[in-house]
Design an enzyme around this catalytic site. Structure first.
Site, PDB file in Angstrom:
ATOM      1  CE  LYS A   9      -3.919  -2.114   2.411  1.00 24.58           C
ATOM      2  NZ  LYS A   9      -4.819  -1.968   3.586  1.00 24.58           N
ATOM      3  CG  PHE A  57     -13.933   0.732   5.877  1.00 23.50           C
ATOM      4  CD1 PHE A  57     -13.451   0.277   4.661  1.00 23.50           C
ATOM      5  CD2 PHE A  57     -14.675  -0.141   6.667  1.00 23.50           C
ATOM      6  CE1 PHE A  57     -13.699  -1.012   4.232  1.00 23.50           C
ATOM      7  CE2 PHE A  57     -14.933  -1.440   6.244  1.00 23.50           C
ATOM      8  CZ  PHE A  57     -14.440  -1.874   5.021  1.00 23.50           C
ATOM      9  NE  ARG A  85      -6.947 -13.280   4.444  1.00 23.49           N
ATOM     10  CZ  ARG A  85      -7.167 -11.981   4.308  1.00 23.49           C
ATOM     11  NH1 ARG A  85      -6.729 -11.335   3.242  1.00 23.49           N
ATOM     12  NH2 ARG A  85      -7.817 -11.322   5.243  1.00 23.49           N
ATOM     13  CG  ASN A 112      -3.440  -2.808   6.816  1.00 26.63           C
ATOM     14  OD1 ASN A 112      -3.233  -2.482   5.656  1.00 26.63           O
ATOM     15  ND2 ASN A 112      -4.505  -3.503   7.188  1.00 26.63           N
ATOM     16  CG  HIS A 115      -5.303  -5.936  -0.524  1.00 21.90           C
ATOM     17  ND1 HIS A 115      -6.560  -5.875   0.024  1.00 21.90           N
ATOM     18  CD2 HIS A 115      -5.404  -6.759  -1.615  1.00 21.90           C
ATOM     19  CE1 HIS A 115      -7.391  -6.603  -0.708  1.00 21.90           C
ATOM     20  NE2 HIS A 115      -6.707  -7.148  -1.706  1.00 21.90           N
TER      21      HIS A 115
END
EC number: 2.7.4.6
Length: 139
Positions: A9, A57, A85, A112, A115
């Protein structure tokens, strides 16, 4: 072999974490079979996250994801979705296990760092959103 999408990200790119994410992917034995850096437009981010359109969001997420460059990758390996993940950690970095990417580098729930696709159908959609078949170097 299973495939999944990974995105570093804007916060991860800005903080110089691309190499660290790639290092961890390779250490985990996940093969990178496509990779590019892009700067998503707001419309692209909204299309990618369309499933979340009604969520509170959505606006902040799409604004953030179009705020700077990202690195999109196609990963391949046995159980690639679950393995990636697990490597990423929980969405909320405070709940992520020690040694995961999000626990080690995230600064807030939205920022975070990474993704990853959550299921085979999602992975197929997400990979196709960013890559055509000529850009993927799989077997």
């Amino acid at each position: 072999m299973e495939r999944t999408l990974s995105i570093v990200k804007p916060d991860g790119v800005e903080r110089g974490l691309i190499g660290e994410v790639v290092r961890r992917l390779e250490k985990e034995g996940l093969k990178i079979i496509a990779m590019k850096m892009i700067h998503m437009t707001r419309a692209q981010a909204e299309g990618f996250y369309a499933v979340h359109r009604e969520r509170p969001f959505f606006e902040s997420l799409t604004t953030f994801m179009s705020s700077g460059p990202v690195v999109v990758m196609v990963l391949e390996g046995e159980d690639a979705i679950l393995r990636y993940r697990t490597l990423m950690g929980a969405t909320n970095y405070k709940d992520a296990a020690e040694g995961t990417i999000r626990r080690d580098f995230a600064t807030e729930i939205e920022r975070n760092v990474v993704h990853g696709s959550d299921a085979p159908d999602t992975a197929a959609f997400e990979i196709g959103y960013f890559f055509n078949s000529f850009e993927i170097m799989g077997r």
